[in-house]
Design a protein around this motif. Structure first.
Motif, PDB file in Angstrom:
ATOM      1  N   ALA A  75       0.830  -1.203   0.000  1.00  0.00           N
ATOM      2  CA  ALA A  75       0.000   0.000   0.000  1.00  0.00           C
ATOM      3  C   ALA A  75       0.865   1.253   0.000  1.00  0.00           C
ATOM      4  O   ALA A  75       0.593   2.224  -0.725  1.00  0.00           O
ATOM      5  N   GLY A  76       1.934   1.234   0.803  1.00  0.00           N
ATOM      6  CA  GLY A  76       2.830   2.382   0.835  1.00  0.00           C
ATOM      7  C   GLY A  76       3.530   2.596  -0.502  1.00  0.00           C
ATOM      8  O   GLY A  76       3.656   3.727  -0.977  1.00  0.00           O
ATOM      9  N   GLU A  77       3.995   1.511  -1.118  1.00  0.00           N
ATOM     10  CA  GLU A  77       4.663   1.619  -2.413  1.00  0.00           C
ATOM     11  C   GLU A  77       3.696   2.120  -3.479  1.00  0.00           C
ATOM     12  O   GLU A  77       4.064   2.920  -4.349  1.00  0.00           O
ATOM     13  N   LEU A  78       2.443   1.641  -3.436  1.00  0.00           N
ATOM     14  CA  LEU A  78       1.433   2.101  -4.379  1.00  0.00           C
ATOM     15  C   LEU A  78       1.203   3.602  -4.236  1.00  0.00           C
ATOM     16  O   LEU A  78       1.136   4.333  -5.235  1.00  0.00           O
ATOM     17  N   LEU A  79       1.090   4.065  -2.983  1.00  0.00           N
ATOM     18  CA  LEU A  79       0.913   5.495  -2.752  1.00  0.00           C
ATOM     19  C   LEU A  79       2.127   6.277  -3.238  1.00  0.00           C
ATOM     20  O   LEU A  79       1.985   7.331  -3.883  1.00  0.00           O
ATOM     21  N   ALA A  80       3.328   5.756  -2.958  1.00  0.00           N
ATOM     22  CA  ALA A  80       4.546   6.452  -3.382  1.00  0.00           C
ATOM     23  C   ALA A  80       4.637   6.523  -4.906  1.00  0.00           C
ATOM     24  O   ALA A  80       4.969   7.578  -5.476  1.00  0.00           O
ATOM     25  N   GLU A  81       4.339   5.421  -5.582  1.00  0.00           N
ATOM     26  CA  GLU A  81       4.400   5.417  -7.044  1.00  0.00           C
ATOM     27  C   GLU A  81       3.356   6.356  -7.636  1.00  0.00           C
ATOM     28  O   GLU A  81       3.587   7.012  -8.653  1.00  0.00           O
ATOM     29  N   PHE A  82       2.172   6.395  -7.002  1.00  0.00           N
ATOM     30  CA  PHE A  82       1.141   7.314  -7.478  1.00  0.00           C
ATOM     31  C   PHE A  82       1.610   8.763  -7.357  1.00  0.00           C
ATOM     32  O   PHE A  82       1.462   9.567  -8.290  1.00  0.00           O
ATOM     33  N   LEU A  83       2.215   9.103  -6.217  1.00  0.00           N
ATOM     34  CA  LEU A  83       2.691  10.466  -6.030  1.00  0.00           C
ATOM     35  C   LEU A  83       3.840  10.783  -6.980  1.00  0.00           C
ATOM     36  O   LEU A  83       3.949  11.904  -7.481  1.00  0.00           O
ATOM     37  N   GLU A  84       4.718   9.796  -7.244  1.00  0.00           N
ATOM     38  CA  GLU A  84       5.826  10.024  -8.163  1.00  0.00           C
ATOM     39  C   GLU A  84       5.350  10.190  -9.600  1.00  0.00           C
ATOM     40  O   GLU A  84       5.974  10.888 -10.395  1.00  0.00           O
ATOM     41  N   SER A  85       4.239   9.534  -9.949  1.00  0.00           N
ATOM     42  CA  SER A  85       3.737   9.610 -11.325  1.00  0.00           C
ATOM     43  C   SER A  85       3.107  10.957 -11.634  1.00  0.00           C
ATOM     44  O   SER A  85       2.901  11.290 -12.799  1.00  0.00           O
ATOM     45  N   LEU A  86       2.792  11.726 -10.600  1.00  0.00           N
ATOM     46  CA  LEU A  86       2.142  13.014 -10.817  1.00  0.00           C
ATOM     47  C   LEU A  86       3.169  14.052 -11.245  1.00  0.00           C
ATOM     48  O   LEU A  86       4.295  14.069 -10.772  1.00  0.00           O
ATOM     49  N   ASP A  87       2.756  14.926 -12.148  1.00  0.00           N
ATOM     50  CA  ASP A  87       3.592  16.043 -12.544  1.00  0.00           C
ATOM     51  C   ASP A  87       3.532  17.082 -11.426  1.00  0.00           C
ATOM     52  O   ASP A  87       2.485  17.697 -11.203  1.00  0.00           O
ATOM     53  N   PRO A  88       4.641  17.282 -10.682  1.00  0.00           N
ATOM     54  CA  PRO A  88       4.560  18.144  -9.497  1.00  0.00           C
ATOM     55  C   PRO A  88       4.127  19.563  -9.824  1.00  0.00           C
ATOM     56  O   PRO A  88       3.313  20.149  -9.119  1.00  0.00           O
ATOM     57  N   GLU A  89       4.655  20.131 -10.917  1.00  0.00           N
ATOM     58  CA  GLU A  89       4.302  21.515 -11.240  1.00  0.00           C
ATOM     59  C   GLU A  89       2.851  21.611 -11.688  1.00  0.00           C
ATOM     60  O   GLU A  89       2.111  22.505 -11.266  1.00  0.00           O
ATOM     61  N   ARG A  90       2.436  20.652 -12.526  1.00  0.00           N
ATOM     62  CA  ARG A  90       1.060  20.691 -13.016  1.00  0.00           C
ATOM     63  C   ARG A  90       0.067  20.460 -11.890  1.00  0.00           C
ATOM     64  O   ARG A  90      -0.924  21.192 -11.762  1.00  0.00           O
ATOM     65  N   ALA A 109       7.363  15.187  -1.554  1.00  0.00           N
ATOM     66  CA  ALA A 109       8.583  14.422  -1.277  1.00  0.00           C
ATOM     67  C   ALA A 109       8.520  13.788   0.106  1.00  0.00           C
ATOM     68  O   ALA A 109       8.934  12.645   0.301  1.00  0.00           O
ATOM     69  N   GLY A 110       7.986  14.524   1.078  1.00  0.00           N
ATOM     70  CA  GLY A 110       7.853  13.963   2.424  1.00  0.00           C
ATOM     71  C   GLY A 110       6.899  12.787   2.472  1.00  0.00           C
ATOM     72  O   GLY A 110       7.159  11.783   3.141  1.00  0.00           O
ATOM     73  N   LEU A 111       5.791  12.885   1.750  1.00  0.00           N
ATOM     74  CA  LEU A 111       4.832  11.777   1.714  1.00  0.00           C
ATOM     75  C   LEU A 111       5.430  10.542   1.041  1.00  0.00           C
ATOM     76  O   LEU A 111       5.216   9.416   1.486  1.00  0.00           O
ATOM     77  N   ILE A 112       6.187  10.753  -0.043  1.00  0.00           N
ATOM     78  CA  ILE A 112       6.825   9.629  -0.732  1.00  0.00           C
ATOM     79  C   ILE A 112       7.818   8.929   0.190  1.00  0.00           C
ATOM     80  O   ILE A 112       7.836   7.695   0.290  1.00  0.00           O
ATOM     81  N   LYS A 113       8.633   9.713   0.883  1.00  0.00           N
ATOM     82  CA  LYS A 113       9.618   9.135   1.798  1.00  0.00           C
ATOM     83  C   LYS A 113       8.939   8.374   2.926  1.00  0.00           C
ATOM     84  O   LYS A 113       9.356   7.266   3.293  1.00  0.00           O
ATOM     85  N   THR A 114       7.881   8.950   3.475  1.00  0.00           N
ATOM     86  CA  THR A 114       7.177   8.291   4.578  1.00  0.00           C
ATOM     87  C   THR A 114       6.450   7.047   4.104  1.00  0.00           C
ATOM     88  O   THR A 114       6.420   6.025   4.802  1.00  0.00           O
ATOM     89  N   ALA A 115       5.853   7.097   2.906  1.00  0.00           N
ATOM     90  CA  ALA A 115       5.108   5.939   2.394  1.00  0.00           C
ATOM     91  C   ALA A 115       6.022   4.756   2.152  1.00  0.00           C
ATOM     92  O   ALA A 115       5.596   3.603   2.279  1.00  0.00           O
ATOM     93  N   ARG A 116       7.291   5.004   1.811  1.00  0.00           N
ATOM     94  CA  ARG A 116       8.220   3.915   1.521  1.00  0.00           C
ATOM     95  C   ARG A 116       8.888   3.378   2.783  1.00  0.00           C
ATOM     96  O   ARG A 116       9.787   2.550   2.688  1.00  0.00           O
ATOM     97  N   ASP A 117       8.444   3.841   3.922  1.00  0.00           N
ATOM     98  CA  ASP A 117       8.977   3.353   5.194  1.00  0.00           C
ATOM     99  C   ASP A 117       7.886   2.546   5.889  1.00  0.00           C
ATOM    100  O   ASP A 117       7.091   3.096   6.656  1.00  0.00           O
ATOM    101  N   PRO A 118       7.781   1.205   5.597  1.00  0.00           N
ATOM    102  CA  PRO A 118       6.689   0.403   6.161  1.00  0.00           C
ATOM    103  C   PRO A 118       6.670   0.406   7.675  1.00  0.00           C
ATOM    104  O   PRO A 118       5.617   0.265   8.293  1.00  0.00           O
TER     105      PRO A 118
END
Length: 416
Positions: free
Chosen positions: A139-154, A306-315
């Motif tokens: 679940a954490g990896e899925l959330l992290a990948e979802f956040l990474e797939s988003l265009d941050p500026e857009r 970036a904080g959410l991605i880092k936290t999501a990848r820490d099970p």
């Protein structure tokens, strides 16, 4: 990995086995022909080998004709799959639509499914142990990948646009007035006044040189010649520091009363004065339209992401624990609440039927167009890789069954 073979490898192995069996029958046919007079049983062996060759060759031709032209010869009705690729694509699409994507079929298949309970049992069961850890990590990896797939500026621009649109509809002056009125009534504005006094003192201290220079510039030549400008600057600064200190330590200082009166008037104007409210709204809109605010928000959003991605990848972190606990609690609710199951199953069924109704045709066209875009070699390789192993069994069975039929025919001819 060792000991594993892909479908094409297994199909290739079975093709060699079937071909080897056919060659073995050919060798047996030639060998038995040399010893026909040796014993009557040799005739049965020759008949078996002869019929096995015929059966094996016939099935080899049939199987090969599905995917390519046997021996490269332009025989009619061969290379059936490559030659009919588009028709196969349309047939696959029609089969998919008729058997899976019609609303009636979807509703009927989901009628007896308790999807909500199945999901609940799965989520509730792995609350502990290795499975639970994998679920949280997934679940954490899925959330992290979802956040990474988003265009941050857009995305940051979209979120800012949504917040701006929402803020533009909200009149902030009355809200500020109500907050300030409540703070004054509860005396919660006093720490703010104290902080303002301390800030004023620190500001004066940080800018003493500038204040002295201003006094020096305003003084006339005689005052500067006598050095009174420096004494005047010291007196002014000492007076300011003394005033601020007295206001800070004396709760009943007259200046505090003036500050209270000013804040009370500001609160009243924010609530009831149209001019003040208009000024606040203009300031709000100018702030929302300021490009610097947009740049600031993009930076804030990127740090949040970036904080959410880092936290999501820490099970093992707080988010992983929260995800696991939340998923487990959700699973128990879905598993034990029949009314919730009924509502979710109904929603899932209606959603699936709606998707089939609205997008079934598009899904079917996607399947058909995808297969149509494949070249003939790709279609042939994929179908042969999927079913080629079973087709080679047909060749082997044809060889053996043909041999047995040959034995029966030879026996009938000999005995009759």
């Amino acid at each position: 990995m060792g000991g594993t073979h892909s479908p094409p490898d297994r199909a290739r192995t079975m093709r060699r086995t079937a071909t080897g069996l056919l060659l073995a029958m050919a060798g047996l046919f030639v060998l038995s022909g040399q010893y026909l007079g040796l014993h009557p049983a040799v005739g049965y062996v020759r008949a078996f080998a002869e019929a096995a060759m015929v059966g094996g060759l016939a099935d080899w031709f049939a199987v090969t004709a599905l995917f390519r032209r046997p021996l490269g010869l332009p025989i009619p009705h061969t290379a059936i799959i490559p030659e009919n690729k588009d028709r196969i694509a349309d047939t696959m699409a029609a089969f998919l639509q008729d058997n899976f994507l019609t609303p009636a079929v979807v509703a009927r298949r989901m009628q007896d499914m308790n999807l909500a309970r199945a999901v609940g049992e799965y989520l509730a069961a792995p609350a502990q142990g290795e499975t639970g850890a994998r679920l949280r990590a997934g679940a954490g990896e899925l959330l992290a990948e979802f956040l990474e797939s988003l265009d941050p500026e857009r995305l940051g621009t979209q979120v800012r646009g949504g917040l701006k649109s929402l803020a533009a509809k909200v009149e902030v002056a009355p809200l500020l007035g109500q907050m300030l009125t409540a703070a004054i009534a509860d005396r919660r504005h006093l720490p703010l006044i104290d902080a303002g006094i301390r800030w004023a003192g620190l500001t004066i201290e940080a800018n003493e040189g500038m204040i002295r220079q201003m006094i020096h510039d305003k003084a006339n030549g005689l005052v500067r010649w006598t050095g009174l400008d420096e004494r005047l600057a010291n007196s002014v600064l000492d007076g300011l520091y003394k005033l601020l200190a007295e206001v800070l330590v004396d709760p009943s200082h007259p200046l505090r009363g003036k500050l209270d009166e000013g804040l009370s008037k500001l609160a009243n104007d924010l609530l009831h004065d149209a001019d003040t409210r208009g000024k606040i709204e203009r300031m709000k809109n100018e702030l929302l339209d300021n490009p610097a605010v947009a740049t600031w928000w993009i930076g804030v959003w990127e740090r949040i992401r970036a904080g959410l991605i880092k936290t999501a990848r820490d099970p093992g972190g707080s988010l992983g624990g929260q995800l696991g606990a939340s998923l487990g609690e959700l699973g128990r609710v879905l598993r034990d609440d029949p009314r919730m199951q009924l509502q979710l199953n109904r929603f899932a069924r209606r959603t699936a039927v709606g998707i089939a109704t609205r997008y079934g045709g598009q899904i079917v066209r996607l399947v058909s167009e995808t297969v149509r875009r494949w070249d003939a070699r790709t279609v042939t390789d994929r179908i042969e890789g999927a079913v080629g192993r079973d087709l080679q069994f047909i060749r082997m069975n044809g060889t053996l069954v043909g041999g047995l039929v040959g034995v029966l025919i030879h026996a009938g001819d000999t005995l009759l």
